[in-house]
Design a protein around this motif. Structure first.
Motif, PDB file in Angstrom:
ATOM      1  N   GLY A 143       0.820  -1.217   0.000  1.00  0.00           N
ATOM      2  CA  GLY A 143       0.000   0.000   0.000  1.00  0.00           C
ATOM      3  C   GLY A 143       0.848   1.259   0.000  1.00  0.00           C
ATOM      4  N   PHE A 144       1.841   1.309   0.871  1.00  0.00           N
ATOM      5  CA  PHE A 144       2.734   2.465   0.926  1.00  0.00           C
ATOM      6  C   PHE A 144       3.538   2.578  -0.361  1.00  0.00           C
ATOM      7  N   CYS A 145       3.976   1.427  -0.894  1.00  0.00           N
ATOM      8  CA  CYS A 145       4.774   1.442  -2.119  1.00  0.00           C
ATOM      9  C   CYS A 145       3.972   1.997  -3.293  1.00  0.00           C
ATOM     10  N   SER A 146       2.715   1.620  -3.390  1.00  0.00           N
ATOM     11  CA  SER A 146       1.879   2.132  -4.482  1.00  0.00           C
ATOM     12  C   SER A 146       1.732   3.651  -4.392  1.00  0.00           C
ATOM     13  N   GLU A 147       1.534   4.158  -3.172  1.00  0.00           N
ATOM     14  CA  GLU A 147       1.442   5.616  -2.991  1.00  0.00           C
ATOM     15  C   GLU A 147       2.771   6.284  -3.320  1.00  0.00           C
ATOM     16  N   PHE A 148       3.874   5.671  -2.867  1.00  0.00           N
ATOM     17  CA  PHE A 148       5.192   6.217  -3.158  1.00  0.00           C
ATOM     18  C   PHE A 148       5.448   6.237  -4.663  1.00  0.00           C
ATOM     19  N   HIS A 149       5.080   5.171  -5.365  1.00  0.00           N
ATOM     20  CA  HIS A 149       5.267   5.111  -6.814  1.00  0.00           C
ATOM     21  C   HIS A 149       4.457   6.193  -7.514  1.00  0.00           C
ATOM     22  N   GLY A 150       3.202   6.393  -7.079  1.00  0.00           N
ATOM     23  CA  GLY A 150       2.355   7.385  -7.726  1.00  0.00           C
ATOM     24  C   GLY A 150       2.809   8.808  -7.490  1.00  0.00           C
ATOM     25  N   ARG A 151       3.344   9.083  -6.312  1.00  0.00           N
ATOM     26  CA  ARG A 151       3.733  10.453  -5.982  1.00  0.00           C
ATOM     27  C   ARG A 151       5.219  10.722  -6.154  1.00  0.00           C
ATOM     28  N   CYS A 152       6.037   9.675  -6.033  1.00  0.00           N
ATOM     29  CA  CYS A 152       7.489   9.880  -6.008  1.00  0.00           C
ATOM     30  C   CYS A 152       8.255   9.051  -7.035  1.00  0.00           C
ATOM     31  N   GLY A 153       7.554   8.459  -7.993  1.00  0.00           N
ATOM     32  CA  GLY A 153       8.257   7.665  -8.993  1.00  0.00           C
ATOM     33  C   GLY A 153       9.340   8.447  -9.711  1.00  0.00           C
ATOM     34  N   HIS A 154       9.136   9.754  -9.822  1.00  0.00           N
ATOM     35  CA  HIS A 154      10.092  10.596 -10.553  1.00  0.00           C
ATOM     36  C   HIS A 154      11.375  10.872  -9.754  1.00  0.00           C
ATOM     37  N   VAL A 155      11.414  10.491  -8.463  1.00  0.00           N
ATOM     38  CA  VAL A 155      12.626  10.742  -7.678  1.00  0.00           C
ATOM     39  C   VAL A 155      13.491   9.495  -7.518  1.00  0.00           C
ATOM     40  N   VAL A 156      12.983   8.345  -7.972  1.00  0.00           N
ATOM     41  CA  VAL A 156      13.738   7.103  -7.802  1.00  0.00           C
ATOM     42  C   VAL A 156      15.109   7.209  -8.457  1.00  0.00           C
ATOM     43  N   LYS A 157      15.190   7.926  -9.578  1.00  0.00           N
ATOM     44  CA  LYS A 157      16.481   8.070 -10.269  1.00  0.00           C
ATOM     45  C   LYS A 157      17.505   8.810  -9.416  1.00  0.00           C
ATOM     46  N   TYR A 158      17.051   9.563  -8.409  1.00  0.00           N
ATOM     47  CA  TYR A 158      17.979  10.250  -7.503  1.00  0.00           C
ATOM     48  C   TYR A 158      18.318   9.401  -6.278  1.00  0.00           C
ATOM     49  N   LEU A 159      17.529   8.345  -6.050  1.00  0.00           N
ATOM     50  CA  LEU A 159      17.733   7.500  -4.884  1.00  0.00           C
ATOM     51  C   LEU A 159      18.651   6.317  -5.157  1.00  0.00           C
ATOM     52  N   THR A 160      18.740   5.897  -6.401  1.00  0.00           N
ATOM     53  CA  THR A 160      19.524   4.718  -6.728  1.00  0.00           C
ATOM     54  C   THR A 160      20.073   4.811  -8.151  1.00  0.00           C
ATOM     55  N   GLU A 161      21.201   4.143  -8.362  1.00  0.00           N
ATOM     56  CA  GLU A 161      21.768   4.023  -9.706  1.00  0.00           C
ATOM     57  C   GLU A 161      21.375   2.697 -10.346  1.00  0.00           C
ATOM     58  N   ASN A 162      20.580   1.913  -9.666  1.00  0.00           N
ATOM     59  CA  ASN A 162      20.124   0.634 -10.194  1.00  0.00           C
ATOM     60  C   ASN A 162      19.180   0.879 -11.373  1.00  0.00           C
ATOM     61  N   ARG A 163      19.601   0.465 -12.564  1.00  0.00           N
ATOM     62  CA  ARG A 163      18.816   0.746 -13.778  1.00  0.00           C
ATOM     63  C   ARG A 163      17.466   0.035 -13.760  1.00  0.00           C
ATOM     64  N   LEU A 164      17.436  -1.166 -13.176  1.00  0.00           N
ATOM     65  CA  LEU A 164      16.167  -1.894 -13.133  1.00  0.00           C
ATOM     66  C   LEU A 164      15.151  -1.145 -12.289  1.00  0.00           C
ATOM     67  N   LEU A 165      15.579  -0.655 -11.118  1.00  0.00           N
ATOM     68  CA  LEU A 165      14.671   0.123 -10.278  1.00  0.00           C
ATOM     69  C   LEU A 165      14.264   1.418 -10.963  1.00  0.00           C
ATOM     70  N   GLN A 166      15.208   2.077 -11.620  1.00  0.00           N
ATOM     71  CA  GLN A 166      14.901   3.314 -12.331  1.00  0.00           C
ATOM     72  C   GLN A 166      13.881   3.080 -13.440  1.00  0.00           C
ATOM     73  N   ASP A 167      14.097   2.016 -14.214  1.00  0.00           N
ATOM     74  CA  ASP A 167      13.204   1.733 -15.346  1.00  0.00           C
ATOM     75  C   ASP A 167      11.804   1.347 -14.873  1.00  0.00           C
ATOM     76  N   THR A 168      11.735   0.477 -13.869  1.00  0.00           N
ATOM     77  CA  THR A 168      10.418   0.035 -13.407  1.00  0.00           C
ATOM     78  C   THR A 168       9.671   1.138 -12.663  1.00  0.00           C
ATOM     79  N   SER A 169      10.380   2.118 -12.146  1.00  0.00           N
ATOM     80  CA  SER A 169       9.686   3.226 -11.480  1.00  0.00           C
ATOM     81  C   SER A 169       8.851   4.033 -12.456  1.00  0.00           C
TER      82      SER A 169
END
Length: 348
Positions: A143-169
């Motif tokens: 539940g928290f992850c879905s909210e985080f993805h909807g509101r903060c998906g655009h910041v994942v690229k600043y949180l990690t260099e993992n391309r898989l996480l960046q792409d799936t965000s």
């Protein structure tokens, strides 16, 4: 582990042992196993829960007030210095966002970053196994992850260099959340905060009716053959040396991993038998108080002389000049039988 004492009841009790950045646009302030080896630590939670930090040390109460991750200032894994580091990282990310993006995400972003201060950081970042990589994002409940993805998906690229996480965000929430999910739903965030069994006694010492403190054991090494001692050299490297009765001494690094080459191999010299409970073998080891300067250490072990006479040998050795993680096999000096051990240890 700072100190250990014997509880009056007979139980062995072991005692254990912190922001923001100003800018012109935002007002901020900065404040100044065969035989696994186990060690005991003070129980800070019931035995069913094992709070642990990313450095394998137990959580604690910070000495100073935390300005940023304030929810963990009573008990957690961050001191003021780490709190400032997290705050700096937060503001660096916020500075990359436009006003709309900042308003959408700033509170959730702070929650995610501050999980490194959680007393359950090792669970959230899957750091308890030293042979697997630490997660770059904490385990988030669906539940928290879905909210985080909807509101903060655009910041994942600043949180990690993992391309898989960046792409799936940038894709659907279920795909992204499947990557940051934890198998144990009791420990994902924020479920870990809502479990009374995990949090009701955080930071408190539990005592049973008989006056015994509850202890939990932390495994620090496994697949050892009759380990007889664990000690450090006092040289600031944070290495631990674990000796086996059969004559090997192994080096364990700060992250819990063991070096492939033993620090010392006396298996050809040490007298051992297959008898269960036999106390002969490699018996002890001590580092010189100035080991960091002279590399000297002392050992004693059982030997067999002329295939029939059993003796205990006391020796001095030195670490290799070329590799601090290996003893010099040619440096061993035996204590003569007629020379008092105390005098031998004083020799330069």
């Amino acid at each position: 582990m700072r100190d250990a004492a014997l509880h009056p009841s007979g139980a062995v009790c072991a005692y254990l042992r912190t922001v923001s950045r100003p800018s012109s646009s935002k007002k901020r302030s900065i404040l100044p196993a065969f035989f696994p080896l186990l060690v005991s630590v003070m129980v800070l939670v019931p035995a069913s829960a094992h709070p642990q930090c990313l450095d394998f040390a137990p959580p604690f109460k910070p000495l100073w007030h935390l300005e940023f991750c304030t929810q963990y200032e009573q008990f957690g894994c961050c001191d003021q210095k780490m709190d400032n580091v997290i705050a700096e990282r937060y503001w660096d990310i916020i500075d990359q966002l436009d006003t709309r993006g900042e308003d959408l995400c700033e509170d959730l972003l702070k929650e995610v970053l501050c999980q490194e201060c959680s007393p359950y950081a090792a669970h959230l970042f899957d750091a308890e196994d030293p042979y697997t990589p630490v997660r770059e994002l904490p385990g988030l409940c669906s539940g928290f992850c879905s909210e985080f993805h909807g509101r903060c998906g655009h910041v994942v690229k600043y949180l990690t260099e993992n391309r898989l996480l960046q792409d799936t965000s940038q894709r659907d929430a279920s795909t992204f959340c499947s990557l940051v999910d934890l198998q144990d739903q009791d420990y994902c965030y924020p479920n870990v905060l809502q479990s009374s069994s995990l949090n009701s006694n955080l930071g408190r010492v539990a005592e049973d009716p008989r006056g015994c403190l509850q202890l939990c054991l932390t495994e620090v090494a496994n697949n050892l053959r009759n380990p007889v001692l664990m000690l450090h050299s006092g040289d600031g490297t944070h290495r631990m040396f674990i000796a086996e009765q059969v004559g090997f001494v192994w080096v364990y690094l700060r992250d819990g991993s063991r070096l492939e080459t033993p620090f010392l191999d006396l298996s050809g010299e040490v007298m051992t038998t297959g008898w269960l409970g036999d106390e002969r073998g490699f018996l002890g080891m001590a580092f010189h108080p100035k080991y960091s300067e002279n590399g000297r250490f002392f050992i004693y072990y059982s030997i067999l002389v002329d295939s029939k006479l059993e003796e205990v040998r006391v020796s001095e050795m030195k670490a290799s000049e070329h590799d601090v993680n290996v003893a010099d096999p040619n440096s061993e000096r035996y204590a003569e039988r007629c020379l008092a051990v105390e005098e031998f240890l004083k020799r330069k």
